[in-house]
Design a protein around this motif. Sequence first.
Motif, PDB file in Angstrom:
ATOM      1  N   MET A   8      74.316  64.535 -12.181  1.00 54.29           N
ATOM      2  CA  MET A   8      75.123  64.960 -10.828  1.00 54.29           C
ATOM      3  C   MET A   8      76.875  65.086 -10.988  1.00 54.29           C
ATOM      4  N   LYS A   9      76.889  66.746 -10.927  1.00 52.99           N
ATOM      5  CA  LYS A   9      78.548  66.038 -10.823  1.00 52.99           C
ATOM      6  C   LYS A   9      79.514  66.779  -9.468  1.00 52.99           C
ATOM      7  N   LEU A  10      80.372  66.311  -9.160  1.00 51.53           N
ATOM      8  CA  LEU A  10      81.039  66.889  -8.414  1.00 51.53           C
ATOM      9  C   LEU A  10      82.898  66.976  -8.015  1.00 51.53           C
ATOM     10  N   TYR A  11      82.813  68.057  -8.380  1.00 55.31           N
ATOM     11  CA  TYR A  11      84.319  68.911  -7.971  1.00 55.31           C
ATOM     12  C   TYR A  11      84.399  68.151  -7.036  1.00 55.31           C
ATOM     13  N   HIS A  12      86.001  67.476  -7.494  1.00 55.40           N
ATOM     14  CA  HIS A  12      86.951  68.083  -5.885  1.00 55.40           C
ATOM     15  C   HIS A  12      88.347  67.782  -6.011  1.00 55.40           C
ATOM     16  N   HIS A  13      89.112  67.041  -4.982  1.00 57.94           N
ATOM     17  CA  HIS A  13      90.289  66.950  -4.835  1.00 57.94           C
ATOM     18  C   HIS A  13      90.718  66.600  -3.215  1.00 57.94           C
ATOM     19  N   PRO A  14      91.232  65.736  -3.823  1.00 59.83           N
ATOM     20  CA  PRO A  14      91.285  64.231  -2.488  1.00 59.83           C
ATOM     21  C   PRO A  14      91.898  64.287  -1.726  1.00 59.83           C
TER      22      PRO A  14
END
Length: 205
Positions: free
Chosen positions: A1-7
């Motif tokens: 499972m990959k979660l693309y994000h920005h902090p």
Amino acid sequence: MKLYHHPLSGHSHRALLFVSLLDLPHEAIEVDLKSGAHKQPAFLALNPFGQVPVLDDDGTVVTDSNAILVYLAKKYGRSDWLPEDAAGAAAVQRWLSVAAGEIAYGPAAARLVTVFGAKFNADEVISRAHAILAKLELHLAGRDWLVGDRPTIADVAVYSYLARAPEGNVDLAGYARVNALLRRIEALPGFVAFVQTPAGLSAAS
């Protein structure tokens, strides 16, 4: 499972928080928004809207933070976080809509002004923030959580931008019940904090 994000994205934090609360193994992949990585073909293939977060669950791609919350609760059979009964599910959906509406255009927008230099009218979005905070304060009278007697994805959905509202010059001092809700969420096993920036009222704290 990959979660693309920005902090610095509250929408991203919303998804990361729920993944952590469920203790799900995942790979967090930071998307460099400043360099425009979210507008590149590889990312747009995942989300044509060019927004974070994006969940890639072994080829099942889910975009939109609230949709990710629903997907994970449903996939893992977590009816404790998303009730199965009609009234409970509807009550949760109501607050997901508030998170995407009044909170997005109030405290989230106010924070966009100070943290990202968005061109919103600061007085207007701060006023909207206090309007929804007043409604939340009233709703929380005599209750610990937004829906029912335990935390749900409704609480997860509202947390991030409420917790960092002071960064947008939205003072939370007059909202004791809202603050108590934030502290209860922060006390949950698996809680992960949303990064704090020295902006707005937070610059002096």
